[in-house]
Design a protein around this motif. Structure first.
Motif, PDB file in Angstrom:
ATOM      1  N   SER A 157       0.823  -1.218   0.000  1.00  0.00           N
ATOM      2  CA  SER A 157       0.000   0.000   0.000  1.00  0.00           C
ATOM      3  C   SER A 157       0.851   1.259   0.000  1.00  0.00           C
ATOM      4  CB  SER A 157      -0.926   0.015   1.223  1.00  0.00           C
ATOM      5  OG  SER A 157      -0.177   0.030   2.421  1.00  0.00           O
ATOM      6  N   ARG A 160      -0.135   3.852  -2.701  1.00  0.00           N
ATOM      7  CA  ARG A 160      -1.426   4.478  -2.392  1.00  0.00           C
ATOM      8  C   ARG A 160      -1.288   5.513  -1.299  1.00  0.00           C
ATOM      9  NH1 ARG A 160      -5.138   0.948   1.167  1.00  0.00           N
ATOM     10  NH2 ARG A 160      -3.569   1.772   2.596  1.00  0.00           N
ATOM     11  N   ASP A 161      -0.581   5.176  -0.206  1.00  0.00           N
ATOM     12  CA  ASP A 161      -0.435   6.111   0.903  1.00  0.00           C
ATOM     13  C   ASP A 161       0.290   7.375   0.448  1.00  0.00           C
ATOM     14  OD1 ASP A 161      -1.681   4.231   2.461  1.00  0.00           O
ATOM     15  OD2 ASP A 161       0.139   3.536   3.456  1.00  0.00           O
ATOM     16  N   SER A 163       0.477   8.571  -2.581  1.00  0.00           N
ATOM     17  CA  SER A 163      -0.300   9.334  -3.564  1.00  0.00           C
ATOM     18  C   SER A 163      -1.426  10.129  -2.917  1.00  0.00           C
ATOM     19  CB  SER A 163      -0.870   8.381  -4.621  1.00  0.00           C
ATOM     20  OG  SER A 163      -1.827   7.490  -4.063  1.00  0.00           O
ATOM     21  N   ILE A 164      -1.973   9.636  -1.811  1.00  0.00           N
ATOM     22  CA  ILE A 164      -3.031  10.376  -1.124  1.00  0.00           C
ATOM     23  C   ILE A 164      -2.495  11.711  -0.608  1.00  0.00           C
ATOM     24  CG2 ILE A 164      -4.488  10.394   0.955  1.00  0.00           C
ATOM     25  CD1 ILE A 164      -4.894   7.383   0.515  1.00  0.00           C
ATOM     26  N   PRO A 303      -4.014   9.378  -6.723  1.00  0.00           N
ATOM     27  CA  PRO A 303      -4.385   8.130  -6.038  1.00  0.00           C
ATOM     28  C   PRO A 303      -4.541   6.950  -7.000  1.00  0.00           C
ATOM     29  CG  PRO A 303      -5.653   9.949  -5.157  1.00  0.00           C
ATOM     30  CD  PRO A 303      -4.957  10.469  -6.371  1.00  0.00           C
ATOM     31  N   GLY A 306      -1.124   5.808  -7.698  1.00  0.00           N
ATOM     32  CA  GLY A 306      -0.590   5.126  -6.520  1.00  0.00           C
ATOM     33  C   GLY A 306      -1.117   3.705  -6.437  1.00  0.00           C
ATOM     34  N   TRP A 307      -2.415   3.545  -6.662  1.00  0.00           N
ATOM     35  CA  TRP A 307      -3.009   2.200  -6.674  1.00  0.00           C
ATOM     36  C   TRP A 307      -2.381   1.359  -7.791  1.00  0.00           C
ATOM     37  CZ3 TRP A 307      -5.763  -0.097 -10.655  1.00  0.00           C
ATOM     38  CH2 TRP A 307      -6.409  -1.301 -10.343  1.00  0.00           C
ATOM     39  N   ASP A 310       1.013   0.059  -6.906  1.00  0.00           N
ATOM     40  CA  ASP A 310       0.963  -1.050  -5.950  1.00  0.00           C
ATOM     41  C   ASP A 310       0.526  -2.347  -6.617  1.00  0.00           C
ATOM     42  OD1 ASP A 310       1.744   0.486  -3.756  1.00  0.00           O
ATOM     43  OD2 ASP A 310      -0.305   1.032  -3.243  1.00  0.00           O
TER      44      ASP A 310
END
Length: 436
Positions: A157, A160-161, A163-164, A303, A306-307, A310
């Motif tokens: 993750s 994702r973290d 990119s948030i 995001p 980012g996803w 991952d």
């Protein structure tokens, strides 16, 4: 000790380690869920502080210097300030943790806003440049905050973290410029010089960001991760420093270069687009809309990237980003006279930057041991700022010599370097399964 007892003790010991590790993993996950909103809040406040002042910096530079030729120094000094702050703030993070580093950077940026107000009141141009340089520390904080999101994240993750936190910059970037008129009203009440009211908002926003970081990042995510690794290791490895990691780690060199070259490509084309559009008769409204769509491309879908990094992997996401940069530069190269094509080019430029920087930054974060990460991340941020400044500085002469089309096609060289380097990378990405 009887053999049976020894075996029993060994068995119990080996079972205890996973149990201890599991508890630490659960605690780290709980802490991570609390840290991300803190970082997002700090990013929004910091973004408001930067967005409310940087656009005014060029106007004040022209006003105090008496010449429009000095207006570009506002962005230059801010970029220089971000570059100069990157490594010291990273070292501070390594020694004292993210909480101290991020809050200190925000306080430096707030001091810069105060200095800018004073410079206008006194009419001292060099003092304004100093204030804008100190304000650049706010950009360094924004960059470091995205890495702070990865300190306790799991490899699955991490993108994702990160990119948030990158995405949250959008909020401040949109709200900040809309504070010009309210800032002038507040400035008039406070008796501030014209065009400095927004700097008062910047001071308040940076102080609030410092308070959020100082109060919210407890326990400190980086210190927690470093302490956990030291407990797991029989002997904690000696820190190498950022340059040491680059010398010994080919994947780290690739990740840092990818972020830096992608940023240089984006800045080179983006910085010259307003000039090109104005020279071809575009109104300020068209110029503003084009840049706004570009900024939306940079942050709004981070995001998603980012996803993607991952799930599909860092390297495929970087290649996708470079592909979008190619589309952008080719559009600029072959259809420079079309406003629609230039607008589409800037959107793809923002999207390509986002995918490349999000995946590249995640790769930077996982290319070093926890005790070396802040130093490597500081070198990465320094490289990113220096490359961006160089890209912007060189874009002007290239535009003058070859036109906007030539600038777009020349920038393909930077993208080609990243694509070839990516193709040479091992097809597997070793993700270090560290325990926070």
């Amino acid at each position: 000790m009887p053999r049976e007892s020894a075996q029993t003790g060994a068995s119990q010991g080996s079972a205890a380690v996973p149990g201890t590790r599991g508890r630490r993993e659960n605690e780290a996950s709980r802490l991570q869920r609390r840290i991300i909103p803190i970082l997002v809040s700090g990013q929004i406040l910091g973004g408001i502080g930067m967005g409310a002042t940087l656009s005014l910096g060029s106007l004040l530079a022209a006003q105090l210097s008496g010449s429009n030729s000095w207006s570009g120094m506002a962005a230059t000094m801010s970029t220089l300030g971000a570059a100069l702050a990157a490594v010291p703030l990273a070292r501070l993070a390594q020694a004292r943790g993210r909480r101290v580093s991020l809050s200190t950077g925000a306080l430096i940026a707030g001091t810069g806003a105060i200095t800018a107000i004073i410079s206008v009141g006194l009419g001292i141009f060099p003092l304004l440049l100093l204030g804008l340089m100190l304000l650049g520390a706010g950009s360094a904080v924004n960059l470091q905050a995205r890495f702070a999101a990865t300190d306790l994240s799991r490899p699955a993750s991490r993108g994702r973290d990160l990119s948030i936190v990158v995405w949250s910059t959008t909020v401040g970037a949109v709200l900040g410029p809309n504070l010009f008129d309210p800032g002038e009203a507040v400035g008039a009440v406070l008796g501030l010089p014209p065009l400095t009211g927004a700097f008062a908002f910047s001071v308040a926003a940076q102080l609030a960001a410092a308070a959020v970081y100082a109060g919210g990042l407890r326990p400190d995510p980086l210190l927690t991760a470093m302490a956990s690794r030291a407990r797991d290791a029989a002997a904690a490895p000696r820190p190498q420093g950022g340059l040491g990691v680059l010398r010994s780690n080919p994947r780290a060199r690739y990740a840092v270069a990818t972020v830096a070259l992608s940023h240089a490509t984006m800045v080179a084309l983006m910085s010259m687009t307003p000039v090109h559009l104005r020279d071809h008769g575009a109104s300020l409204t068209v110029v503003g809309l084009t840049i706004s769509l570009h900024i939306a491309g940079m942050y709004a879908l981070s995001p998603l990237f980012g996803w993607m990094s991952d799930k599909a992997g860092r390297l495929p996401t970087i290649l996708a980003g470079q592909g979008m940069l190619v589309v952008s530069l080719v559009l600029a190269g072959v259809a420079a006279d079309s406003r629609a094509a230039v607008t589409a080019s800037l959107i793809f430029l923002g999207l390509g930057w986002s995918a490349s920087v999000v995946a590249g930054s995640a790769l930077v974060a996982e290319s070093a041991q926890p005790q070396d990460r802040p130093a490597l991340q500081g070198v990465s941020d320094l490289s990113m700022n220096v490359s961006g400044a160089a890209g912007g500085a060189l874009a002007g002469p290239v535009l003058a010599a070859t036109g906007y089309s030539g600038l777009g096609l020349a920038s393909l060289t930077l993208v080609a370097i990243v694509i070839v380097w990516t193709a040479l990378q091992p097809r597997h990405t070793h993700r270090e399964e560290e325990q926070p």
